[in-house]
Motif scaffolding. Sequence first.
Motif, PDB file in Angstrom:
ATOM      1  N   THR A 144       1.037  -1.087  -0.067  1.00  0.00           N
ATOM      2  CA  THR A 144      -0.213   0.190   0.029  1.00  0.00           C
ATOM      3  C   THR A 144       0.921   1.267   0.071  1.00  0.00           C
ATOM      4  O   THR A 144       0.241   2.161   0.476  1.00  0.00           O
ATOM      5  N   LEU A 147       0.824   3.424   3.233  1.00  0.00           N
ATOM      6  CA  LEU A 147      -0.583   3.846   3.744  1.00  0.00           C
ATOM      7  C   LEU A 147      -1.063   3.070   4.710  1.00  0.00           C
ATOM      8  O   LEU A 147      -1.816   3.924   5.886  1.00  0.00           O
ATOM      9  N   THR A 170      -3.906   5.472  -6.387  1.00  0.00           N
ATOM     10  CA  THR A 170      -3.552   6.865  -6.375  1.00  0.00           C
ATOM     11  C   THR A 170      -3.642   7.348  -7.669  1.00  0.00           C
ATOM     12  O   THR A 170      -3.475   7.055  -8.663  1.00  0.00           O
ATOM     13  N   LYS A 172      -3.953  11.311  -9.908  1.00  0.00           N
ATOM     14  CA  LYS A 172      -4.066  12.732  -9.984  1.00  0.00           C
ATOM     15  C   LYS A 172      -5.391  13.274 -10.515  1.00  0.00           C
ATOM     16  O   LYS A 172      -5.839  12.461 -11.750  1.00  0.00           O
ATOM     17  N   THR A 228      -4.741   7.038 -15.882  1.00  0.00           N
ATOM     18  CA  THR A 228      -5.486   6.356 -14.763  1.00  0.00           C
ATOM     19  C   THR A 228      -6.761   5.926 -15.342  1.00  0.00           C
ATOM     20  O   THR A 228      -7.212   6.398 -16.238  1.00  0.00           O
ATOM     21  N   GLU A 351      -6.110   9.354  -2.941  1.00  0.00           N
ATOM     22  CA  GLU A 351      -5.509   8.334  -2.467  1.00  0.00           C
ATOM     23  C   GLU A 351      -6.182   7.559  -1.458  1.00  0.00           C
ATOM     24  O   GLU A 351      -6.966   7.797  -0.680  1.00  0.00           O
TER      25      GLU A 351
END
Length: 435
Positions: A144, A147, A170, A172, A228, A351
Amino acid sequence: MTTTKTNETPGTSGTSGTTVRAVNHLTARWASRAASGAGGTVFTAAGVWPLLALLADGAGGPAREELAQALGVPAEDAAGAARDLLTALAGVRGLSAATGLWTKADLPLKDGWSAQLPPGTRGTLTGDPDGDTKTLDGWASDRTAGLVERMPVTLQPDTRLVLASALALTLKWEEPFREFPGRVSDGPWAGRGVRRLSRTTSCLDPVRVAEGPAGSVTVLEVTGAQDTDLDVHLLLGGPAAPAAEVLATGIAAASSTGPLVGGDALADGAPGPGLTIGTVQAFSPQPQLSVSTVAFSLSAEHDLLEDATLFGLLTATDDDYGHFPGISAEPLAIGSARQSAVARFHAAGFEAAAVTAIAARPGGAARQPSHPARRAEIRFDRPFGFLAVHRASGLVLAAGWVTDPEAAAQGRPGAAGLLAPPPFPAVRPPAPPSR
């Protein structure tokens, strides 16, 4: 006009729409429990479902039936569906997915069950609690990106098997927000200084209004960047709408199974909670959508055995019997099942991560059957829900409810918010009890 989409939900590559709907259904059912309190939460059924499916494949008797009911697929199909789902998730850009299995060296595993497991870590429990815990915690942190720092299970001397999954995403934003300190003027957050996020786009497509048990829910799709395959949906219901019903409506919208009106088709006025649309005189005919929301960070710990029926684990926890003859000739019962989850929404992106672990301990003799059986503005100024969604399939990878926005931070705002967002606090759950 209102349109109801009822088409077959496409899967991720190699994953059927049936599996996507089954995982999303478990997410909605879990939301009815996890989001029923006064506080915020985050959870991911996509991390639990494959583990339950692998257990169902090796289960027998009532435990097998309960797991199949919780999964929404036949037990004989469960392992294949889990393997296909995890393999497909590994190919989703912006998401990492992993499984791990650790067993005592002297625990004999059935070849048929082992062959059904998806690719992943295989390890041995040495019997040294400190050493084994360090190994499992390291796996959780590595999978992870730090995290989640600990495996959400406490090893006991009689722990025979640990089956775990890790999901971390994750992304943006395609168009970042601007961040500035702000103060909420009314509602449950009135007077609070918050990290306000805002942006204006020249398209109404990201906003939609869905209908569900609690009435209208405004859905805002915050699109991830082109590298993504993920988006985040923010969900705002009426002031008195129960969190679980808002989330359920949003999940149905993501799955294309509920009534949904797109932004261009929404009427002027206030067609949805927190949303206003009007036709104005402007210098350009382009529509505009102005969004105002807040930054948030959440972490949560879930003991799945507190609602064992939801996850099909009620019978499987009875250690007077063995429930998994397809996993091992040694009788096994479930001693612990927990999830640690985190989520962070900020000016530049999002995230989230979750680690789920199920531990088995010795059980008694196998149980035998005994019974037959335009211009728009949307403001998120009060508690709201969120979903992290795989864009192509509608699979919900994480869900949660925000009750406490982040307090206003000191710093020099830049085009995408504060130049150095505060670090996400890694989750170190308290040592949970393990039966």
